[in-house]
Motif scaffolding. Structure first.
Motif, mmCIF file in Angstrom:
data_model
loop_
_atom_site.group_PDB
_atom_site.id
_atom_site.type_symbol
_atom_site.label_atom_id
_atom_site.label_comp_id
_atom_site.label_asym_id
_atom_site.label_seq_id
_atom_site.Cartn_x
_atom_site.Cartn_y
_atom_site.Cartn_z
ATOM 1 N N ASP B 37 0.830 -1.203 0.000
ATOM 2 C CA ASP B 37 0.000 0.000 0.000
ATOM 3 C C ASP B 37 0.869 1.259 0.000
ATOM 4 O O ASP B 37 0.509 2.272 -0.589
ATOM 5 C CB ASP B 37 -0.907 0.041 1.240
ATOM 6 C CG ASP B 37 -1.990 -1.027 1.197
ATOM 7 O OD1 ASP B 37 -2.172 -1.642 0.135
ATOM 8 O OD2 ASP B 37 -2.639 -1.241 2.225
ATOM 9 N N ALA B 38 2.008 1.192 0.696
ATOM 10 C CA ALA B 38 2.888 2.369 0.800
ATOM 11 C C ALA B 38 3.256 2.873 -0.588
ATOM 12 O O ALA B 38 3.368 4.076 -0.824
ATOM 13 C CB ALA B 38 4.151 2.023 1.600
ATOM 14 N N ARG B 39 3.425 1.927 -1.513
ATOM 15 C CA ARG B 39 3.828 2.288 -2.869
ATOM 16 C C ARG B 39 2.770 3.124 -3.598
ATOM 17 O O ARG B 39 3.087 3.838 -4.528
ATOM 18 C CB ARG B 39 4.128 1.004 -3.653
ATOM 19 C CG ARG B 39 5.492 1.024 -4.306
ATOM 20 C CD ARG B 39 5.879 -0.369 -4.717
ATOM 21 N NE ARG B 39 6.240 -1.152 -3.546
ATOM 22 C CZ ARG B 39 6.177 -2.470 -3.481
ATOM 23 N NH1 ARG B 39 5.739 -3.168 -4.487
ATOM 24 N NH2 ARG B 39 6.550 -3.080 -2.386
ATOM 25 N N THR B 40 1.504 2.986 -3.176
ATOM 26 C CA THR B 40 0.440 3.739 -3.854
ATOM 27 C C THR B 40 0.106 5.040 -3.119
ATOM 28 O O THR B 40 -0.835 5.724 -3.486
ATOM 29 C CB THR B 40 -0.857 2.896 -3.971
ATOM 30 O OG1 THR B 40 -1.404 2.721 -2.659
ATOM 31 C CG2 THR B 40 -0.588 1.541 -4.587
ATOM 32 N N GLY B 46 3.406 10.370 2.989
ATOM 33 C CA GLY B 46 2.470 9.286 3.256
ATOM 34 C C GLY B 46 3.133 7.936 3.051
ATOM 35 O O GLY B 46 2.910 6.994 3.813
ATOM 36 N N ARG B 47 3.973 7.855 2.029
ATOM 37 C CA ARG B 47 4.685 6.606 1.750
ATOM 38 C C ARG B 47 5.620 6.241 2.906
ATOM 39 O O ARG B 47 5.674 5.089 3.344
ATOM 40 C CB ARG B 47 5.482 6.788 0.449
ATOM 41 C CG ARG B 47 6.200 5.560 -0.018
ATOM 42 C CD ARG B 47 6.744 5.803 -1.415
ATOM 43 N NE ARG B 47 7.940 5.028 -1.675
ATOM 44 C CZ ARG B 47 8.776 5.249 -2.672
ATOM 45 N NH1 ARG B 47 8.533 6.236 -3.534
ATOM 46 N NH2 ARG B 47 9.837 4.498 -2.838
ATOM 47 N N ALA B 48 6.353 7.253 3.416
ATOM 48 C CA ALA B 48 7.269 7.007 4.535
ATOM 49 C C ALA B 48 6.483 6.613 5.786
ATOM 50 O O ALA B 48 6.905 5.731 6.542
ATOM 51 C CB ALA B 48 8.126 8.236 4.800
ATOM 52 N N LEU B 50 3.524 5.044 5.962
ATOM 53 C CA LEU B 50 3.052 3.664 5.831
ATOM 54 C C LEU B 50 4.203 2.669 5.956
ATOM 55 O O LEU B 50 4.048 1.618 6.576
ATOM 56 C CB LEU B 50 2.292 3.452 4.515
ATOM 57 C CG LEU B 50 0.793 3.303 4.765
ATOM 58 C CD1 LEU B 50 0.173 4.621 5.162
ATOM 59 C CD2 LEU B 50 0.083 2.664 3.615
ATOM 60 N N ALA B 51 5.354 3.014 5.391
ATOM 61 C CA ALA B 51 6.511 2.120 5.503
ATOM 62 C C ALA B 51 6.893 1.927 6.976
ATOM 63 O O ALA B 51 7.235 0.821 7.405
ATOM 64 C CB ALA B 51 7.688 2.667 4.698
ATOM 65 N N SER B 52 6.793 2.996 7.767
ATOM 66 C CA SER B 52 7.107 2.888 9.202
ATOM 67 C C SER B 52 6.106 2.001 9.924
ATOM 68 O O SER B 52 6.467 1.258 10.844
ATOM 69 C CB SER B 52 7.088 4.270 9.851
ATOM 70 O OG SER B 52 8.123 5.040 9.340
ATOM 71 N N MET B 53 4.835 2.105 9.520
ATOM 72 C CA MET B 53 3.821 1.234 10.136
ATOM 73 C C MET B 53 4.123 -0.228 9.813
ATOM 74 O O MET B 53 4.012 -1.100 10.679
ATOM 75 C CB MET B 53 2.427 1.583 9.610
ATOM 76 C CG MET B 53 1.952 2.949 10.059
ATOM 77 S SD MET B 53 0.448 3.399 9.140
ATOM 78 C CE MET B 53 0.410 5.169 9.467
ATOM 79 N N ALA B 54 4.510 -0.484 8.561
ATOM 80 C CA ALA B 54 4.853 -1.855 8.170
ATOM 81 C C ALA B 54 6.023 -2.359 9.011
ATOM 82 O O ALA B 54 6.012 -3.495 9.493
ATOM 83 C CB ALA B 54 5.205 -1.907 6.681
#
Lengths: 222, 222
Positions: B37-40, B46-48, B50-54
């Protein structure tokens, strides 16, 4: 607030922000790429290992983001000028299988680490220490060496294919780096000033190439 | 080595390993899904995020892996029986866009957390505390609430579409959970014994449904 760093009007400040921005985007896209590779891992244990490596890249990214904030710069602003070149590198070097993924992560991380280790000597503290810290191995190396060694042991064909792949990765990386520097005068000046002169840059390239070849040898790809 | 936990021959041990294995695979697949999802994400910030949440999901995964090791079980062995059902859930609920991704992460994490919070009361220490720890919010909530609120503010059509999506997610999750329990007698017995009787399980489902609806309301999807 950050006494050791150059002020915003100093051309050195812009170069430091550029270098940190490129490194930050490198970490963010490494996360992406390794997270995607994790999905193709042949075992659940391998998948969990790769996912942990991806998570470590994000830990590094967060350190860079905080440091940039201390310099009064948003990470996304610092990263933006480098997104296209780094995305292009990943696009033209999209791995076709698990082994190509591993070789790419191993050689690519090594190359980036060699480059930034040189650069760390050219920037003031505390940036210098931070750069060295985020280059710390995230655990790829031993894992990749083991997997690649097992794969090429029985097949000269696999070895030849991966050797070609490794040489291509260096070529594509240098090609994209040249694009970036050609478009950012401040960065080009920083390199010339820091490395001494144009021959200093040539020496740096030569050194990166030698170390890349040494790593190819460690993987058994020479 | 883990005095508070039941022995390997205790049927409670098998149920605890099952629950931890399902939770661990849930974290690993949450990593995958959020990384994708981070990629979209529409912005680099926002991408960073989501990546941190992952990355946080992987932190939780590692805690579960260590705890399972303490019980003498490899995480991959504990996870294996649940991979197919969790993969199937993600396959039939693959988001079509960024908003569906956010709603899925928000409602899905909430549902899993509600379920495991109940279960934490049925298992011995230190497992109970560990389960509560890995349920800690990874920072999705505020982020998702803000983004979804902004998107549905001006469009009844978007709201209706996401409301339908939210109801479907609950249905698919319950459907997969039923498959799992139907195939694992030990787990079914554990639920009946722990919740009191069959009506206890019905009450649990009812409670999960009520809390899911409350979260739908918080997102403005009622």
């Amino acid at each position: 607030m950050d006494g050791g760093s150059p002020g915003k009007d100093d051309p050195g400040h812009a170069a430091v922000v550029d270098l940190l921005g490129a490194l930050a985007y490198g970490e963010l896209s490494a996360f992406d790429r390794i997270a995607e590779d994790a999905r193709t891992a042949p075992t659940l244990a391998g998948r969990a290992d790769l996912a942990s490596m991806a998570a470590a890249e994000i830990g590094h990214f967060r350190l860079l983001e905080e440091h940039l904030a201390g310099l009064g710069v948003l990470a996304e602003d610092a990263m933006r000028p480098f997104a296209a070149a780094i995305d292009a590198y990943h696009q033209v070097t999209a791995p076709h299988d698990w082994l190509e993924s591993l070789v790419k992560v191993y050689l690519g991380d090594g190359l980036a680490a060699d480059f930034y280790r040189e650069v760390a000597g050219w920037v003031p503290e505390p940036t210098s220490s931070l750069v060295r810290q985020v280059l710390a191995d995230t655990g790829h190396s031993a894992f990749a060496e083991r997997e690649v060694a097992a794969a090429i042991e029985g097949s000269r064909q696999v070895r030849d294919r991966l050797a070609l792949w490794g040489r291509r990765l260096l070529g594509e990386a240098i090609s994209q780096a040249q694009h970036v520097v050609a478009e950012r005068d401040g960065l080009a000046e920083f390199f010339v000033r820091s490395s001494g002169d144009l021959s200093g840059i040539a020496a740096l390239f030569k050194k990166l190439q030698t170390q890349h070849n040494r790593r190819m040898g460690t993987l058994g790809l020479n």
